[in-house]
Design an enzyme around this catalytic site. Structure first.
Site, PDB file in Angstrom:
ATOM      1  CG  ASP A 180      13.508   3.164  24.960  1.00  0.00           C
ATOM      2  OD1 ASP A 180      13.111   3.599  25.932  1.00  0.00           O
ATOM      3  OD2 ASP A 180      13.518   2.027  24.236  1.00  0.00           O
ATOM      4  CG  ASP A 183      12.652  -1.661  33.905  1.00  0.00           C
ATOM      5  OD1 ASP A 183      11.242  -0.870  33.346  1.00  0.00           O
ATOM      6  OD2 ASP A 183      13.689  -0.641  33.461  1.00  0.00           O
TER       7      ASP A 183
END
Lengths: 255, 197
Positions: free
Chosen positions: A11, A130
């Site tokens: 990330d 997600d």
């Protein structure tokens, strides 16, 4: 035969690799290229870079670090975060990324999937999803980079995966939000359900904490790859050890 | 030794260029055949869809140039597929430098499409120069939905539902279906071998 893929996820925020728990409280874990090089050396099969703040901020990942990574590593990698147009995608692919992953912008404009697949080929268009249980169903979330802006789309996860593949997505990364960062194991039930409707490669994300979690997700959900972040960044699991273990357990991995 | 890396304008050639840099292999980017004077071998990298790629190669006069050229040529991924006579991807005639046709990978039970990931290189002999110091069963990175079935010109194969040509050769012309630039140590070895042919 094809090997199962082990995929560290990095990330990225402001040019650094960060990691949070359940999408909050991000901490700095290192330089992008240093970590990329380390994982490639340890035997990672592929890398994914998510610019976690790009969608929320409304800007896009900067190709400068994409090119730095492409220059250094000799395994494939995927870049995600705020890619909204052919130009955004082209800049990253031409800088040396092997695939681009789209998530929020595809929810806002599903035609983007068709457009990108036509232009660059399905093999380099990854759909990031997600997903978590809401009102008894797996549903898709948006804007997960910034907790203040997170909102729930009403789309059901399985419908969205089907539609995206129909439109030309060539791979699906399913991030099971309820499990993200808590290291309790992958969301096998949800991954099995998505596997059943997913005719492209499927990558599991969210929940890896122990080596046997990887074994379970390959055996029970038949995913093509397993993605993880914190267990690799913090040295809880070493990729070489993990692959040796999986090999002994009868799962085909690249040594 | 100088490798000419062919840029059709619609391809991502950065990965191949960086791999040549990492391997310390001299190269120049060439856009049309007139720019290849200093090159003693050529790489045709993977380039989008077959039809679009052929159109770009035609525009710049590459098909005729390849027919009379005798320098080692390495096609990568789609670049390998274009070496054959015809591709089912868009139903287009391709370069015709190697006999055979490119077909769509069949959807087999339990296998997903496209073929994406690390697969083992199988069934090859000792004589293929690209495979020097590469062992049977080593893994390379594949990403493709169409394939050249194993045939007379296959020198290495991979299994994915069908028997897929992984490396093909006809004289000075060769191709890799996988991406040597993204295949770790094995890929770097294959590129270095190409530079020594």
């Amino acid at each position: 035969m094809l090997a199962k893929r082990i995929i560290p996820c990095l990330d990225v925020r402001d040019g650094r690799v960060v990691k949070g728990v359940k999408f909050r409280d991000h901490e700095d874990v290192g330089d992008i290229v240093d970590l990329a090089r380390r994982y490639a050396r340890e035997g990672a099969d592929e890398l994914v870079f998510y610019d976690i703040a790009a969608s929320a901020r409304g800007d896009t990942v900067e190709p400068e670090w994409v090119s730095r990574v492409a220059r250094e590593i000799d395994i494939p990698f995927c870049v995600a975060g705020g890619i909204r147009s052919i130009e955004d995608a082209r800049a990253r692919l031409f800088a040396g990324a092997d695939k681009i992953s789209i998530n929020t912008p595809a929810l806002a404009n599903a035609d983007l999937i068709d457009t990108l697949a036509r232009e660059f080929g399905s093999q380099c268009i990854v759909l990031g999803v997600d997903s978590r249980v809401i009102d008894g169903d797996w549903r898709v979330h948006q804007f997960t980079g910034d907790p203040d802006k997170t909102l729930t789309d009403h789309r059901k996860t399985l419908d969205w995966v089907r539609e995206a593949i129909e439109r030309g997505a060539g791979e699906v990364v399913l991030n099971c939000m309820d499990m993200d960062g808590v290291r309790d194991g992958y969301d096998i039930e949800q991954l099995q359900a998505v596997r059943a409707v997913c005719s492209t490669p499927l990558i599991a994300s969210g929940g890896a904490g122990r080596k046997d979690h990887f074994k379970s997700v390959f055996e029970l959900a038949n995913v093509d790859g397993a993605l993880a972040a914190s267990v690799f960044h913090k040295g809880v699991i070493e990729i070489g050890d993990l692959k040796a273990y999986l090999g002994e357990e009868g799962i085909r991995v690249r040594p | 030794m100088m490798i000419g890396l062919i840029d059709t304008g619609c391809a991502n050639i950065a990965s191949v260029r960086f791999a040549l840099e990492r391997a310390g292999l001299d190269h120049v980017i060439v856009r049309d055949p007139s720019e290849t004077g200093d090159c003693d071998r050529l790489i045709l990298p993977g380039v989008g869809a077959a039809g679009a790629a052929m159109a770009r190669l035609d525009e710049r006069g590459w098909p005729e140039a390849f027919r009379t050229d005798d320098r080692p040529l390495l096609g990568i991924c789609l670049g390998m597929q274009l070496l054959f006579e015809h591709s089912a991807e868009g139903d287009v005639d391709t370069l015709g430098l190697i006999p055979g046709r490119v077909e769509k990978l069949p959807l087999s039970d339990g296998l997903v499409w496209p073929h994406m990931g690390w697969n083992a290189l199988q069934a090859f002999g000792q004589d293929e120069p690209l495979l020097r110091q590469v062992s049977l069963g080593e893994y390379a990175y594949f990403v493709h939905g169409f394939y050249a079935p194993v045939g007379a010109h296959t020198v290495a194969q991979a299994d994915y539902g069908a028997e897929v040509s992984a490396i093909v050769r006809s004289g000075h012309i060769a191709g890799c279906q996988f991406h040597p630039e993204r295949s770790g140590r094995v890929g770097a070895r294959i590129l270095s071998n190409f530079a020594r042919i």
